[in-house]
Design a protein around this motif. Structure first.
Motif, PDB file in Angstrom:
ATOM      1  N   VAL A  32      40.887  46.784  46.813  1.00  0.00           N
ATOM      2  CA  VAL A  32      40.366  47.444  45.618  1.00  0.00           C
ATOM      3  C   VAL A  32      39.089  48.202  45.958  1.00  0.00           C
ATOM      4  CG1 VAL A  32      39.594  47.131  43.235  1.00  0.00           C
ATOM      5  CG2 VAL A  32      41.371  45.626  44.187  1.00  0.00           C
ATOM      6  N   GLY A  33      39.109  49.516  45.700  1.00  0.00           N
ATOM      7  CA  GLY A  33      37.924  50.333  45.915  1.00  0.00           C
ATOM      8  C   GLY A  33      37.062  50.430  44.676  1.00  0.00           C
ATOM      9  N   ALA A  34      37.705  50.359  43.510  1.00  0.00           N
ATOM     10  CA  ALA A  34      36.985  50.424  42.236  1.00  0.00           C
ATOM     11  C   ALA A  34      37.877  49.856  41.149  1.00  0.00           C
ATOM     12  CB  ALA A  34      36.596  51.860  41.894  1.00  0.00           C
ATOM     13  N   SER A  35      37.231  49.258  40.132  1.00  0.00           N
ATOM     14  CA  SER A  35      37.975  48.700  39.006  1.00  0.00           C
ATOM     15  C   SER A  35      37.139  48.850  37.739  1.00  0.00           C
ATOM     16  CB  SER A  35      38.308  47.222  39.241  1.00  0.00           C
ATOM     17  OG  SER A  35      39.143  46.718  38.210  1.00  0.00           O
ATOM     18  N   HIS A 114      49.706  39.122  35.342  1.00  0.00           N
ATOM     19  CA  HIS A 114      49.414  38.657  36.692  1.00  0.00           C
ATOM     20  C   HIS A 114      47.913  38.797  36.953  1.00  0.00           C
ATOM     21  CE1 HIS A 114      53.699  39.517  36.821  1.00  0.00           C
ATOM     22  NE2 HIS A 114      53.805  38.882  37.965  1.00  0.00           N
ATOM     23  N   TRP A 115      47.447  38.175  38.023  1.00  0.00           N
ATOM     24  CA  TRP A 115      46.046  38.322  38.394  1.00  0.00           C
ATOM     25  C   TRP A 115      45.738  39.788  38.652  1.00  0.00           C
ATOM     26  CZ3 TRP A 115      43.817  33.961  41.990  1.00  0.00           C
ATOM     27  CH2 TRP A 115      43.836  32.744  41.281  1.00  0.00           C
ATOM     28  N   GLY A 116      44.496  40.166  38.292  1.00  0.00           N
ATOM     29  CA  GLY A 116      44.134  41.570  38.302  1.00  0.00           C
ATOM     30  C   GLY A 116      43.158  41.976  39.385  1.00  0.00           C
ATOM     31  N   SER A 117      42.430  43.058  39.100  1.00  0.00           N
ATOM     32  CA  SER A 117      41.689  43.782  40.124  1.00  0.00           C
ATOM     33  C   SER A 117      40.186  43.537  40.121  1.00  0.00           C
ATOM     34  CB  SER A 117      41.942  45.284  39.970  1.00  0.00           C
ATOM     35  OG  SER A 117      41.617  45.713  38.656  1.00  0.00           O
ATOM     36  N   PHE A 118      39.699  42.535  39.392  1.00  0.00           N
ATOM     37  CA  PHE A 118      38.301  42.145  39.533  1.00  0.00           C
ATOM     38  C   PHE A 118      38.216  41.223  40.752  1.00  0.00           C
ATOM     39  CE2 PHE A 118      37.061  42.632  34.748  1.00  0.00           C
ATOM     40  CZ  PHE A 118      37.293  43.995  34.855  1.00  0.00           C
ATOM     41  N   ALA A 119      38.593  41.782  41.876  1.00  0.00           N
ATOM     42  CA  ALA A 119      38.722  41.028  43.118  1.00  0.00           C
ATOM     43  C   ALA A 119      38.769  42.004  44.285  1.00  0.00           C
ATOM     44  CB  ALA A 119      40.001  40.187  43.101  1.00  0.00           C
ATOM     45  N   GLU A 120      38.600  41.477  45.491  1.00  0.00           N
ATOM     46  CA  GLU A 120      38.642  42.349  46.670  1.00  0.00           C
ATOM     47  C   GLU A 120      40.049  42.887  46.928  1.00  0.00           C
ATOM     48  OE1 GLU A 120      35.505  41.125  49.881  1.00  0.00           O
ATOM     49  OE2 GLU A 120      36.459  39.279  49.141  1.00  0.00           O
ATOM     50  N   TYR A 121      41.072  42.111  46.533  1.00  0.00           N
ATOM     51  CA  TYR A 121      42.456  42.542  46.734  1.00  0.00           C
ATOM     52  C   TYR A 121      43.275  42.235  45.483  1.00  0.00           C
ATOM     53  CZ  TYR A 121      41.059  42.456  51.657  1.00  0.00           C
ATOM     54  OH  TYR A 121      40.405  42.683  52.834  1.00  0.00           O
TER      55      TYR A 121
END
Length: 347
Positions: A32-35, A114-121
């Motif tokens: 993830v580059g940006a969220s 599902h789990w989202g993008s407030f994460a490194e991947y």
């Protein structure tokens, strides 16, 4: 990987180290580059979304680079820069085959189903159906800002409302969704009216192209104010906030045969708003929902961006770290900030 994580609704999320995701056979893993931070994430954290199963990692507006692919992925490879609609289709059902992945009954929603993008991947399923290639001219933060608010507004204004040149469009709520709608409507040649209770946001709405603004806290009747500006009512009206008052006003301020589009989520105690049904019938009004946008429609939006007709990067207010995003998420219902916040630092 580091991720924003919560085990109970309405309790402060924590930054945790959790297992890295792996791709499904038809999916990918994205670094993830940006969220973007969105009010929908706040609704999820509050427990308003029945798709969320605890524990959970939120985040659905994202852009980044593919770092792993499943064996069945054909159209994308490791190293590709991509984004994804926040509502993604399964690719196999009747709705997907008709091109309406945004209402797929088996939809995949990062940050919700599902789990989202407030994460490194983040892992994204049904990659060939849903991923969107990003041109090098669009940075990750700008691309992430497209994923929910801007894309949903694009479909709402251009496709659902069929907004045309010279028409009046009233936009109720000048947050990220509303400002996006104003910018898109202006690019399509329409006359946009921004409606909010914040003078700062109304000033920003004028910068985004609004030809008129209404401070809802300073008029006795918002619908009447819009009718006066438009000499009879708006052709199109968008509830970009998602509140019983803005929903009612958005329908009430329409002229005969006008079109209302509900974009702001109405969940929890706001799920069944009152609407002026006599006017809906007597004026033959059209009422639509707008729920994301299909991946195949991104080309039109990206073309307008590349041509300089729209500038979603102007809507980015703050670039924050994953840690800074925790209090920002919990405060999203206050809607005090001008512009949107985007997570750009994860480690």
């Amino acid at each position: 990987m580091k991720a924003m994580f919560y085990e109970a609704f309405e309790q402060p999320p924590e930054i945790r180290t959790v297992a890295d995701p792996t791709p499904a056979e038809d999916g990918v893993v994205i670094s993830v580059g940006a969220s973007g931070l969105c009010r929908s994430d706040w609704h999820g954290w509050m427990g308003h979304d029945p798709d969320i199963r605890l524990p959970h990692v939120p985040g659905h507006e994202l852009a980044g680079q593919i770092v792993a692919t499943g064996r069945g992925v054909m159209r994308f490879k490791v190293g590709d820069r991509v984004t994804v609609p926040f509502v993604s289709g399964c690719g196999h059902c009747g709705e997907c085959h008709s091109g309406n992945q945004q209402v797929c009954p088996n939809q995949f929603q990062p940050g919700f189903t599902h789990w989202g993008s407030f994460a490194e991947y983040v892992a994204i399923d049904y990659a060939d159906t849903n991923l969107v290639h990003l041109p090098d001219t669009i940075d990750d933060a700008t691309a992430a800002s497209l994923g929910c608010r801007f894309a949903t507004s694009f479909r709402a204004v251009a496709d659902q409302a069929r907004t045309g040149p010279g028409e009046w469009i009233a936009v109720h709520g000048c947050g990220g969704v509303g400002l996006s709608a104003i910018m898109i409507a202006t690019a399509l040649g329409a006359n946009a009216i921004g409606i909010d209770i914040s003078e700062e946001k109304l000033a920003f709405a004028r910068e985004c192209g609004a030809v008129a603004t209404v401070n809802a806290s300073g008029v006795a009747d918002v619908a009447e104010a819009v009718r006066e500006i438009t000499k009879g009512g708006a052709h199109v009206s968008i509830d970009a906030l998602g509140h019983p008052v803005t929903c009612f006003n958005s329908i009430k301020n329409l002229r005969r045969r006008g079109r209302h589009v509900q974009v702001g989520l109405m969940l929890g105690e706001h799920a069944t708003p009152q609407i002026p049904m006599a006017q809906v019938i007597g004026y033959e009004l059209e009422i639509y929902g707008s729920h994301g946008m299909q991946a195949w429609r991104y080309d039109a939006m990206l073309s307008m961006l590349s041509a300089g007709k729209i500038a979603p990067q102007k809507l980015i207010g703050r670039r924050v770290s994953l840690e800074e995003a925790v209090p920002a998420l919990m405060a999203l219902d206050k809607a005090e900030a001008t512009g949107i916040s985007v997570i750009t630092r994860f480690s």
